[in-house]
Design an enzyme around this catalytic site. Sequence first.
Site, PDB file in Angstrom:
ATOM      1  N   GLY A  29       2.348   1.502  -4.482  1.00  0.00           N
ATOM      2  CA  GLY A  29       3.210   0.477  -5.049  1.00  0.00           C
ATOM      3  C   GLY A  29       4.581   0.989  -5.451  1.00  0.00           C
ATOM      4  N   ALA A  77       0.795  -1.222   0.000  1.00  0.00           N
ATOM      5  CA  ALA A  77       0.000   0.000   0.000  1.00  0.00           C
ATOM      6  C   ALA A  77       0.832   1.279   0.000  1.00  0.00           C
ATOM      7  CB  ALA A  77      -0.931   0.012   1.218  1.00  0.00           C
ATOM      8  N   TYR A  78       2.126   1.187   0.227  1.00  0.00           N
ATOM      9  CA  TYR A  78       2.937   2.401   0.323  1.00  0.00           C
ATOM     10  C   TYR A  78       3.080   3.075  -1.031  1.00  0.00           C
ATOM     11  CZ  TYR A  78       4.427   0.981   5.053  1.00  0.00           C
ATOM     12  OH  TYR A  78       4.469   0.624   6.382  1.00  0.00           O
ATOM     13  N   THR A  79       2.704   4.348  -1.048  1.00  0.00           N
ATOM     14  CA  THR A  79       2.800   5.210  -2.236  1.00  0.00           C
ATOM     15  C   THR A  79       2.327   4.495  -3.504  1.00  0.00           C
ATOM     16  OG1 THR A  79       5.168   4.654  -2.464  1.00  0.00           O
ATOM     17  CG2 THR A  79       4.618   6.691  -1.310  1.00  0.00           C
TER      18      THR A  79
END
Length: 368
Positions: free
Chosen positions: A62, A58-60
């Site tokens: 992908g 979920a970070y940025t």
Amino acid sequence: MTTTYYTLGNSGLRVSRLALGTMTFGTEWGWGTEKATARALFDAYVEAGGNFFDTADAYTGGTSETWLGEFIAERGLRDRAVISTKFTMNLEGPEPNSGGNGRKNIMRALDGSLKRLGTDYVDLYILHCWDRLTPPEEVMRTLDDLVRAGKVRHVGLSDVPAWYASRAQAVAEFRGYEPVSALQLEYSLAERNIEHEFVPFGTRHGAGIMVWSPLASGLLSGKYRSGDAGKASGRLETVRGTANPGFQKFNDRNWAIVAELEQVSATLGKSMAQVALNWVATQPGVASTIIGATRLEQLKDNLGALDFEIPAELRLRLDAASRPATPFPYSFFGPEIQGGITGGAAVGDKPAGYYPDLLMRGTFAGVS
């Protein structure tokens, strides 16, 4: 950074005591870094001897996983790098099975992470957040299947209730599944509630704690002072309107902690960030502390956090300023009530070294 490594829980996986958090890799969320800066942060961490990298699908959007995979491949570090990534969050919109901790989503999410990371396995796969629905039996069976398939080496849990973590570990032990080796949890001078249950659970049942937000989202970095809220430009200001409890840090209790931290840091001649990180990394049960940065000088300062010791008297001052409230039922476990149980006899816990506490004793120095 001192090149010593702790084994992660009761596993044989050796990880840096400071892990590089990559949630700042990318600018999709309105804060973070461009690719060139992210690469410089990665290079500085590796050159300091670090081997532990934390990311999530979920970070940025992908980007974090994609850039991390590229940086590792560029330097030919896959065999040396310990990659931790996470699943749970829904990246597809109103699609019920594209999020959560059910078997279908875990397998879908891992395939996506492996593709973005450019690897055929991850060293540590972590449930990102309790979905209040999926039983631990399903989660642990699925994670064990992925370990047996060679796609995952070790497994962990993040942001779950202590009872859920305990049940998951008990299921793994009873059924012979891959056990929980890591608990990724928020911990800092401003947030110490994991001390009530998670630290005792982790030290007794083989799960090393990976700390996230050790600087309380920047509150303890020296960037903020009481009265400055609304004026500074850091992440806490950028996300002031969010409902995420991890970013709700502006209150009177925390300002008092910041003031005490500032005085202790001045006495030691160290930055506030270094002292706050040192305090967390040397607490019982902590295997690794995740550090993140948007500027190279921030990271270099953080990497010096373990190059000194906080004297006992200064540590006591930090402990006193940040001590959390003792809610029920923990208020019943103090000397007053316990004295009524023992009849006044001197009955204590097991002596130091009784528990097979590999996460505190398993240190390895040298190879970086």
